[in-house]
Enzyme design. Structure first.
Site, mmCIF file in Angstrom:
data_model
loop_
_atom_site.group_PDB
_atom_site.id
_atom_site.type_symbol
_atom_site.label_atom_id
_atom_site.label_comp_id
_atom_site.label_asym_id
_atom_site.label_seq_id
_atom_site.Cartn_x
_atom_site.Cartn_y
_atom_site.Cartn_z
ATOM 1 N N TYR A 150 10.150 -3.366 5.990
ATOM 2 C CA TYR A 150 9.356 -2.136 6.022
ATOM 3 C C TYR A 150 8.546 -2.156 7.310
ATOM 4 O O TYR A 150 7.852 -3.145 7.582
ATOM 5 C CB TYR A 150 8.423 -2.075 4.814
ATOM 6 C CG TYR A 150 7.487 -0.889 4.809
ATOM 7 C CD1 TYR A 150 6.111 -1.047 5.004
ATOM 8 C CD2 TYR A 150 7.962 0.411 4.623
ATOM 9 C CE1 TYR A 150 5.251 0.046 5.006
ATOM 10 C CE2 TYR A 150 7.108 1.503 4.623
ATOM 11 C CZ TYR A 150 5.758 1.317 4.813
ATOM 12 O OH TYR A 150 4.912 2.398 4.825
ATOM 13 N N ASP A 245 8.339 -7.182 14.446
ATOM 14 C CA ASP A 245 7.268 -6.476 13.733
ATOM 15 C C ASP A 245 6.414 -7.546 13.040
ATOM 16 O O ASP A 245 6.771 -8.016 11.958
ATOM 17 C CB ASP A 245 7.861 -5.489 12.723
ATOM 18 C CG ASP A 245 6.769 -4.847 11.883
ATOM 19 O OD1 ASP A 245 7.086 -3.940 11.085
ATOM 20 O OD2 ASP A 245 5.601 -5.256 12.008
ATOM 21 N N LYS A 273 -3.015 -5.009 10.570
ATOM 22 C CA LYS A 273 -3.679 -5.766 9.509
ATOM 23 C C LYS A 273 -4.791 -6.690 10.034
ATOM 24 O O LYS A 273 -5.857 -6.235 10.432
ATOM 25 C CB LYS A 273 -2.634 -6.506 8.675
ATOM 26 C CG LYS A 273 -1.675 -5.529 7.940
ATOM 27 C CD LYS A 273 -0.643 -6.264 7.119
ATOM 28 C CE LYS A 273 0.415 -5.325 6.603
ATOM 29 N NZ LYS A 273 -0.014 -4.578 5.409
HETATM 30 P P1 KE4 Z 1 0.535 0.499 8.154
HETATM 31 O O1 KE4 Z 1 1.027 1.821 8.746
HETATM 32 O O2 KE4 Z 1 0.507 0.532 6.636
HETATM 33 O O3 KE4 Z 1 -0.770 0.014 8.778
HETATM 34 O O4 KE4 Z 1 1.614 -0.629 8.578
HETATM 35 C C1 KE4 Z 1 2.960 -0.431 8.258
HETATM 36 C C2 KE4 Z 1 3.641 -1.782 8.240
HETATM 37 C C3 KE4 Z 1 4.443 -2.129 9.320
HETATM 38 N N1 KE4 Z 1 5.070 -3.325 9.368
HETATM 39 C C4 KE4 Z 1 4.932 -4.219 8.353
HETATM 40 C C5 KE4 Z 1 5.649 -5.520 8.436
HETATM 41 C C6 KE4 Z 1 4.123 -3.912 7.232
HETATM 42 O O5 KE4 Z 1 4.005 -4.814 6.232
HETATM 43 C C7 KE4 Z 1 3.466 -2.669 7.162
HETATM 44 C C8 KE4 Z 1 2.626 -2.270 5.982
HETATM 45 N N2 KE4 Z 1 2.621 -3.171 4.882
HETATM 46 C C9 KE4 Z 1 2.345 -2.604 3.578
HETATM 47 C C10 KE4 Z 1 2.336 -3.750 2.569
HETATM 48 N N3 KE4 Z 1 3.622 -4.145 2.229
HETATM 49 C C11 KE4 Z 1 1.057 -1.850 3.553
HETATM 50 C C12 KE4 Z 1 0.552 -1.517 2.166
HETATM 51 C C13 KE4 Z 1 0.733 -0.055 1.837
HETATM 52 O O6 KE4 Z 1 1.739 0.546 2.269
HETATM 53 O O7 KE4 Z 1 -0.149 0.465 1.134
#
Ligand code: KE4
Length: 433
Positions: A150, A245, A273
């Site tokens: 993701y 990523d 994060k």
């Molecule tokens: P954000 O747009 O949520 O800040 O980041 C996206 C993203 C990109 N790359 C990786 C490897 C990520 O894990 C994420 C976001 N992770 C999720 C948790 N699995 C965020 C939690 C959520 O979507 O509420």
């Protein structure tokens, strides 16, 4: 019945009922809705250290940590004081500040594969911008991603995506034009033969490969020996940009991320994060020849009103400065190892088939009886059993990620007592499954 378990959740349930009339699904990010584990989400009042407190006054040991950012634990006093001081000087200027220079200096020192870095407001922005840069640099359009990874919710990345997309079984979202999806090749993780065939045959059209070097969005899936190395060789040979990523793995699997842990130098890196210390920060960066294309230095446009926000920069700087202190990662490793050993032992004693994987301070315990090394083996796990386990652990005061397809995290604030209590709770919960 909007109920979460044995603990009183009256106010959370009332808030959830109201929130669902105002906000899609009552939450501002799907995985928070507890759909994968049953029951209703807890509405949080506050958090401190390793603990989180819901609006009904229930206290939990927190292993979600805002999905990774809170590596120091919640409300670390040094970070809180620095934010308080910063807000007194204004919260946003839409102009450069010394703080962006300070955080960029820290990040480039810890991630030497990057010559330059651009701050954005989320991991999604980071990955979508990195891909745009890679396409401009190579003048090619297609991208390769892996099943279960993701990378945020940008249109071209929502194919067989992990995290909430897998949790809610909508890994390829409606609303994404077929033309976007057609430019994304989605391959099985850890399968060197397939990636070799596809890159060899289609490299003339492939701008980049983007991956989570450790997949945290279908739990915690580690790269098989040689997978990352072969990926690096193939992308270098065929002029394909390799994008790590590290939004989740950054600062988590090691201070310098997976690229430090596995000794691989990607062409570009995405961060998020932890880098914002709990405030909205994403970042992307890479080799000078790629990053020099980014406006205003080059023609590739990317912008953001709140990018490099001084309060967010402050939280990130103070967090990373603490992570740089002597012995911090030794302490984190000790805690993570104790949790791993304890949970493996507890499930064995309780007679359950589980598989536990960890990379640094991120982990996942799968309810299954086989190795998990990719999307399909992760999907074969017993998510219903995990859901019952999750709710039983909540009753015991332990707040796990509300999905089998999410990673858990530990922080500097988790104590030996927290680990002991978590292991006891796991044994009791698994025993009563
Ligand atoms: P954000 O747009 O949520 O800040 O980041 C996206 C993203 C990109 N790359 C990786 C490897 C990520 O894990 C994420 C976001 N992770 C999720 C948790 N699995 C965020 C939690 C959520 O979507 O509420």
């Amino acid at each position: 019945m909007l109920y979460c378990g044995m603990r009183k959740n009256t106010i959370s349930n009332e808030l959830f009922t109201r929130a669902q009339e105002l906000i899609p699904g009552g939450v501002n990010s799907p995985v928070r809705a507890f759909k994968a584990v049953g029951g209703s989400p807890l509405f949080i009042a506050m958090a401190n250290g390793a603990n989180i407190y819901d609006v009904d006054g229930n206290k939990y040991i927190d292993y979600v940590l805002s999905w990774g950012p809170m590596i120091l634990g919640h409300a670390h006093p040094i970070v809180v004081e620095a934010i308080k001081r910063a807000v007194e000087h204004g919260t946003s200027f839409g102009a450069p500040t010394p703080l962006e220079v300070e955080l960029a200096t820290l990040v480039l020192k810890l991630y030497p594969s990057m010559d330059k870095v651009r701050f954005v407001n989320s991991g999604t922005e980071a990955t979508m911008s990195a891909i745009r840069a890679a396409r401009a640099f190579t003048k090619k359009d297609k991208i390769i991603k892996f099943e279960g990874c993701y990378h945020g919710h940008a249109d071209g990345l929502l194919s067989k995506a992990g995290s909430g997309a897998t949790t809610l079984s909508i890994p390829t979202s409606p609303g994404v034009p077929q033309s976007f999806a057609a430019a994304t090749i989605t391959l099985p993780f850890n399968d060197v033969d397939v990636i070799e065939t596809v890159i060899t045959q289609q490299h003339k059209e492939i701008a980049c490969v983007i991956l989570e070097p450790v997949i945290g969005n279908i739990g915690c899936v580690l790269p098989k020996d040689g997978f990352l190395e072969r990926l690096r060789e193939l992308t270098a040979k065929y002029d394909v940009v390799l994008i790590f990523d590290e939004v989740m793995t950054g600062f988590r699997v090691a201070l310098g991320g997976a690229q430090e842990l596995y000794g691989i130098t990607p062409d570009m890196t995405c961060l998020g994060k932890v880098i914002g210390g709990g405030l909205p920060v994403g970042a992307y960066g890479g080799k000078r020849e790629i990053m020099s294309l980014i406006a205003p230095e080059g023609p590739v446009y990317q912008a953001g009103t709140l990018s490099g926000n001084p309060i967010a920069m402050t939280a990130g700087i103070e967090t990373i400065k603490i992570l740089l202190q002597e012995g911090v990662y030794d302490r984190l490793e000790q805690t993570a190892q104790a949790l791993q050993e304890g949970l493996i032992d507890a499930s064995r004693k309780a007679g359950a088939s589980t598989r536990f994987y960890r990379a640094g301070t991120m982990f996942c315990q799968y309810f299954c009886d086989r190795e998990v090394f990719d999307y399909s083996t992760a999907l074969s796990c017993d998510t219903e059993r995990f859901g019952r386990f999750f709710r039983l652990m909540l009753d015991e005061g332990v707040y796990l990620a509300p999905s089998q397809f999410e990673a858990g995290f530990i922080s500097l604030a988790h104590t030996e007592r927290d680990i002991e209590d978590t292991v006891k709770a796991a044994y009791k919960s698994i025993k009563s499954l």
